[in-house]
Structures are given as C-alpha cells and as structure tokens.
Design a protein around this motif. Structure first.
Motif, mmCIF file in Angstrom:
data_model
loop_
_atom_site.group_PDB
_atom_site.id
_atom_site.type_symbol
_atom_site.label_atom_id
_atom_site.label_comp_id
_atom_site.label_asym_id
_atom_site.label_seq_id
_atom_site.Cartn_x
_atom_site.Cartn_y
_atom_site.Cartn_z
ATOM 1 N N GLY A 11 13.634 -3.478 -5.274
ATOM 2 C CA GLY A 11 14.408 -2.588 -4.417
ATOM 3 C C GLY A 11 13.476 -1.648 -3.684
ATOM 4 O O GLY A 11 12.444 -1.232 -4.230
ATOM 5 N N ILE A 12 13.808 -1.328 -2.434
ATOM 6 C CA ILE A 12 13.006 -0.407 -1.631
ATOM 7 C C ILE A 12 13.948 0.533 -0.898
ATOM 8 O O ILE A 12 14.922 0.097 -0.279
ATOM 9 N N ARG A 13 13.653 1.815 -0.961
ATOM 10 C CA ARG A 13 14.407 2.818 -0.216
ATOM 11 C C ARG A 13 13.463 3.623 0.657
ATOM 12 O O ARG A 13 12.345 3.938 0.256
ATOM 13 N N PHE A 14 13.918 3.953 1.840
ATOM 14 C CA PHE A 14 13.204 4.869 2.727
ATOM 15 C C PHE A 14 14.103 6.087 2.887
ATOM 16 O O PHE A 14 15.049 6.080 3.679
ATOM 17 N N GLY A 15 13.817 7.118 2.099
ATOM 18 C CA GLY A 15 14.727 8.248 2.080
ATOM 19 C C GLY A 15 16.064 7.815 1.499
ATOM 20 O O GLY A 15 16.148 7.248 0.414
ATOM 21 N N GLY A 16 17.129 8.005 2.266
ATOM 22 C CA GLY A 16 18.453 7.585 1.812
ATOM 23 C C GLY A 16 18.842 6.199 2.261
ATOM 24 O O GLY A 16 19.970 5.753 2.006
ATOM 25 N N VAL A 17 17.928 5.496 2.930
ATOM 26 C CA VAL A 17 18.238 4.168 3.461
ATOM 27 C C VAL A 17 17.772 3.096 2.474
ATOM 28 O O VAL A 17 16.602 3.066 2.083
ATOM 29 N N ARG A 18 18.685 2.224 2.103
ATOM 30 C CA ARG A 18 18.356 1.127 1.203
ATOM 31 C C ARG A 18 17.917 -0.077 2.034
ATOM 32 O O ARG A 18 18.712 -0.685 2.737
ATOM 33 N N ALA A 19 16.643 -0.430 1.938
ATOM 34 C CA ALA A 19 16.117 -1.568 2.702
ATOM 35 C C ALA A 19 16.230 -2.873 1.928
ATOM 36 O O ALA A 19 16.488 -3.928 2.505
ATOM 37 N N LEU A 20 16.021 -2.815 0.622
ATOM 38 C CA LEU A 20 16.157 -3.980 -0.262
ATOM 39 C C LEU A 20 16.817 -3.529 -1.558
ATOM 40 O O LEU A 20 16.551 -2.420 -2.039
ATOM 41 N N GLN A 21 17.649 -4.410 -2.127
ATOM 42 C CA GLN A 21 18.309 -4.072 -3.380
ATOM 43 C C GLN A 21 18.313 -5.272 -4.318
ATOM 44 O O GLN A 21 18.896 -6.315 -4.003
ATOM 45 N N ASP A 22 17.632 -5.131 -5.447
ATOM 46 C CA ASP A 22 17.668 -6.104 -6.544
ATOM 47 C C ASP A 22 17.400 -7.536 -6.054
ATOM 48 O O ASP A 22 18.126 -8.471 -6.399
ATOM 49 N N VAL A 23 16.340 -7.710 -5.270
ATOM 50 C CA VAL A 23 15.991 -9.035 -4.734
ATOM 51 C C VAL A 23 15.062 -9.754 -5.711
ATOM 52 O O VAL A 23 14.013 -9.231 -6.083
ATOM 53 N N SER A 24 15.467 -10.952 -6.113
ATOM 54 C CA SER A 24 14.657 -11.769 -7.009
ATOM 55 C C SER A 24 14.594 -13.202 -6.485
ATOM 56 O O SER A 24 15.612 -13.763 -6.067
ATOM 57 N N PHE A 25 13.414 -13.782 -6.480
ATOM 58 C CA PHE A 25 13.230 -15.208 -6.203
ATOM 59 C C PHE A 25 11.793 -15.565 -6.548
ATOM 60 O O PHE A 25 10.957 -14.684 -6.784
ATOM 61 N N GLU A 26 11.503 -16.853 -6.583
ATOM 62 C CA GLU A 26 10.144 -17.288 -6.842
ATOM 63 C C GLU A 26 9.748 -18.362 -5.848
ATOM 64 O O GLU A 26 10.601 -19.062 -5.297
ATOM 65 N N VAL A 27 8.458 -18.473 -5.607
ATOM 66 C CA VAL A 27 7.913 -19.497 -4.730
ATOM 67 C C VAL A 27 6.914 -20.290 -5.555
ATOM 68 O O VAL A 27 5.897 -19.751 -5.996
ATOM 69 N N GLU A 28 7.208 -21.557 -5.768
ATOM 70 C CA GLU A 28 6.339 -22.388 -6.594
ATOM 71 C C GLU A 28 5.086 -22.805 -5.839
ATOM 72 O O GLU A 28 5.067 -22.867 -4.610
ATOM 73 N N ASP A 29 4.052 -23.104 -6.591
ATOM 74 C CA ASP A 29 2.766 -23.512 -6.020
ATOM 75 C C ASP A 29 2.952 -24.743 -5.141
ATOM 76 O O ASP A 29 3.564 -25.736 -5.554
ATOM 77 N N GLY A 30 2.452 -24.692 -3.906
ATOM 78 C CA GLY A 30 2.528 -25.808 -2.977
ATOM 79 C C GLY A 30 3.797 -25.877 -2.152
ATOM 80 O O GLY A 30 3.932 -26.745 -1.287
ATOM 81 N N MET A 31 4.714 -24.957 -2.374
ATOM 82 C CA MET A 31 6.004 -24.964 -1.690
ATOM 83 C C MET A 31 5.938 -24.219 -0.358
ATOM 84 O O MET A 31 5.149 -23.300 -0.179
ATOM 85 N N ILE A 32 6.780 -24.642 0.597
ATOM 86 C CA ILE A 32 7.061 -23.827 1.779
ATOM 87 C C ILE A 32 8.434 -23.205 1.559
ATOM 88 O O ILE A 32 9.430 -23.917 1.426
ATOM 89 N N CYS A 33 8.466 -21.896 1.490
ATOM 90 C CA CYS A 33 9.708 -21.158 1.275
ATOM 91 C C CYS A 33 10.050 -20.389 2.538
ATOM 92 O O CYS A 33 9.249 -19.568 3.006
ATOM 93 N N GLY A 34 11.220 -20.668 3.095
ATOM 94 C CA GLY A 34 11.684 -19.965 4.277
ATOM 95 C C GLY A 34 12.509 -18.756 3.892
ATOM 96 O O GLY A 34 13.302 -18.803 2.948
ATOM 97 N N LEU A 35 12.329 -17.664 4.620
ATOM 98 C CA LEU A 35 13.057 -16.424 4.379
ATOM 99 C C LEU A 35 13.805 -16.067 5.658
ATOM 100 O O LEU A 35 13.184 -15.868 6.704
ATOM 101 N N ILE A 36 15.149 -16.049 5.593
ATOM 102 C CA ILE A 36 15.940 -15.831 6.796
ATOM 103 C C ILE A 36 16.939 -14.706 6.604
ATOM 104 O O ILE A 36 17.217 -14.262 5.490
#
Length: 254
Positions: A11-36
């Motif tokens: 989770g990331i906050r900038f002051g009172g603004v929540r930019a990320l909340q409880d984000v979990s994932f993994e990227v395995e070795d050799g994988m291409i992982c897209g983030l959209i």
C-alpha cells in the motif's frame, strides 16, 4: 509466493491520497507479466515502488528472495533490476553508444563516466564498449551507434533506452509504456524485440502498456489495477474474458 519478484500486500499513500492498497502478485523467473489499468490506476506508482523511487506505506517487495522494501534506489540496479521510462531519458548531446554505456555504471568502479570522455581509468573499457555495440547491433541500431542521440526518431530513442537497460545485465527488466508514441508497425516490431531479448538475455519482464493487443499477445500473465486495487490477475485469455476487465479496460480488443 515463490516468484523472482514478489509484491506482498503493498500500500502507498501520498498524504491523504491512497495510490495503492493491499496489492499482491508475483512474477516468476522468465515470465513476461503485463500490468494494465486506466490512468491513475497506480501502475507507475507500483513501478516506482519496485525501483525504490517511492517508499511503501505497508507491505513488502521481494526480489530473488531478498526483501528490497527499504533499500536505497542506488542499490536496485546492482541487484539485477533495470527499467525504462515513459518518456525517454537520454542525453541528446552524447552519442548513442555513450548513452548506452551509462547503463553499465554500477558494473564499474568510480570514474566510469569520466572514462567515457578519456578522463579517468576504468576496468577494461574496450570490453564494455564492445558489449554496448553488440547490444546496439542486436537491436538494429548499429547505423546510429556514433550519432548524437538528439534529433533521432522517437522509435529509435526507445530502442536506445532499451539498450541502456540491457547493458546493466538485469534479471528483471521493467518497461514503462515502451510502445507509447510508436506507429502500428513499430509496435509490432517492438513486440518481437521484447520476445527476442527476453529469450537471448534470459530476462523476466514486467511491462506497463496501454497498447492492449501488444500486451495481451506477448504476456504470460496480466495483472489489472483499478484505483490502486488489484482487480484481476491471471493468464491473458482469462483476464481478457473477465467481463468487468473487458468492459472497463480492454474495449474491443480483438
């Protein structure tokens, strides 16, 4: 989680603004992982957290089994993480090869930048330059290797930035909208370049991209963010078939 990259409840906050909340994932070795996700979803914020430009407010980030959550940004490239930027960050008054050589600074002792201009000693600078030129050849850039970067076409600049990341010898290559500003033909060509360098250099790739056809075609896995929250995570076909994701982000992608 057992991936090369593990994002755990970040989770990331900038002051009172929540930019990320409880984000979990993994990227395995050799994988291409897209983030959209749409603008403001938190994609670049997450990139900046992984590369330690931003501190996280909660959770942790692990790379190759090492907790990098609190490491200084200067340590990240030496661990094997390299990234490109949405807007190219090249030096127009330097040659293409000199720009690429800057990506190898962590592999050499202090004085490397001066050595580019014959002002200091460095460990086997000729070998490093040969490596830079080999990478430029691999990316089809030999013809501009000795040209100043300033004034070159935008698509060429994108490739130069990729070359600068590759000479860092990363295990994880983070590409932030590499197709931004490219023509359809250049996007297709870039797709093949990413697949080729992933194979030749043994890379794992984390890719933020708004060009959905490209991302869905080359990614092994796709993570979807909305308003800083992960709403989907899985193989491209599965994510594409998710009605909420398709309606919100993918539109009429074929």
């Amino acid at each position: 989680m057992t991936g090369l990259l593990e994002v755990r409840h970040v989770g990331i906050r900038f002051g009172g603004v929540r930019a990320l909340q409880d984000v979990s994932f993994e990227v395995e070795d050799g994988m291409i992982c897209g983030l959209i996700g749409p603008n403001g979803a938190g994609k670049t914020t997450l990139f900046n957290a992984i590369s330690r430009v931003y501190d996280v407010s909660q959770g942790s980030i692990h790379f190759a089994g090492l907790d990098i959550t609190a490491l200084p940004a200067s340590r990240i490239i030496g661990l094997g993480i390299a990234r490109t930027l949405q807007n190219v960050g090249l030096f127009g008054a330097m040659s293409v090869t000199e720009n690429v050589l800057l990506g190898a600074h962590h592999r050499l002792r202090p004085g490397f930048v001066n050595a580019i201009f014959d002002k200091g000693a460095v460990i086997d600078p000729a070998a490093i330059e040969r490596e830079a030129r080999d990478i430029l050849q691999e990316l089809g850039l030999t013809a501009v290797a000795d040209h100043l970067a300033g004034g070159l076409p935008f698509g060429t600049l994108k490739r130069i930035e990729l070359a600068r990341a590759l000479i860092a010898q990363p295990r994880l290559l983070m590409l932030d909208e590499p197709a931004n500003g490219l023509s359809h033909g250049e996007v297709d060509e870039l797709s093949e370049v990413i697949l080729r360098v992933r194979r030749r250099h043994g890379l794992t790739v984390l890719l933020v991209e708004h060009h959905m056809r490209m991302l869905m075609r080359i990614s092994d896995r796709v993570v979807v963010l909305e308003n800083g929250v992960k709403i989907a995570d899985g193989p491209p076909a599965e994510v594409k078939a998710d009605p909420g994701v398709a309606a919100a982000y993918l539109g009429t992608v074929a």
